[in-house]
Write an enzyme that holds these catalytic residues in place. Sequence first.
Site, PDB file in Angstrom:
ATOM      1  N   GLY A 148       2.722  -5.620  -6.372  1.00  0.00           N
ATOM      2  CA  GLY A 148       2.420  -4.324  -6.966  1.00  0.00           C
ATOM      3  C   GLY A 148       1.324  -4.412  -8.015  1.00  0.00           C
ATOM      4  CB  CYS A 149       1.499  -4.072 -11.680  1.00  0.00           C
ATOM      5  SG  CYS A 149       2.283  -2.432 -11.700  1.00  0.00           S
ATOM      6  CB  VAL A 150       0.507  -9.245  -9.886  1.00  0.00           C
ATOM      7  CG1 VAL A 150      -0.370 -10.465  -9.608  1.00  0.00           C
ATOM      8  CG2 VAL A 150       1.417  -9.505 -11.075  1.00  0.00           C
ATOM      9  CB  SER A 153      -4.110  -6.338 -12.254  1.00  0.00           C
ATOM     10  OG  SER A 153      -3.244  -5.348 -12.765  1.00  0.00           O
TER      11      SER A 153
END
Length: 206
Positions: A148-150, A153
């Site tokens: 997800g956020c990793v 990013s």
Amino acid sequence: MRDSDNLKGGFDGTLPLGQQPALVVIDFQRGFTEPGLTPLASNCDSQIEQTNALIRAMRGKGRIIFTIIGYEPHLADANLWLTKASSLRCLLRGTSACELDPRLDYDPEQDIILYKTQASAFYGTPLPALLAHQGCDMLIVTGATTSGCVRASVVDSLQSGFAPFVAEDAVADRSAAQHRSNLVDMASKYAEVMPSAQLIQHLQTL
């Protein structure tokens, strides 16, 4: 970490290790690291331990940045993402779910916390400006979640001109299958994925 199909497809390059590193710790907040607190949480004990080892190695070498994802009580700032992921409703600012995991070696006198509302640490935050000011040529990434956020990013880091290096033993996901597949995909197309020990060894040479 790359698979043979991606190598055949021409995803075979390597990003060089940099001389001006920074470390971003993505959403290692209690809502993700404290099982039972929210539906989003999983056991991140070993990943936090490895992240702390990287933090110690980074001291004096470059900026250390933590991110926390959270929303106002009315949730209007969650935008369309909430329609797809209703579990995000538990990430309310001012609650325990939006506190950094207390085991992290966060230093309020040196480190930065960025608050975000979307998956990428780059979206709607001053992260690109902070990295550009430092002259960052190597962004080490730890945190949650890998898929997800990793991942979001990491993709934005590459697109923004900051070479991402994912510490494979310092990122976590609720799904083992998604964790593994996203590490392989990031290694193939968007980042270098390597053990924390290898990254620490490089940091010690700077």
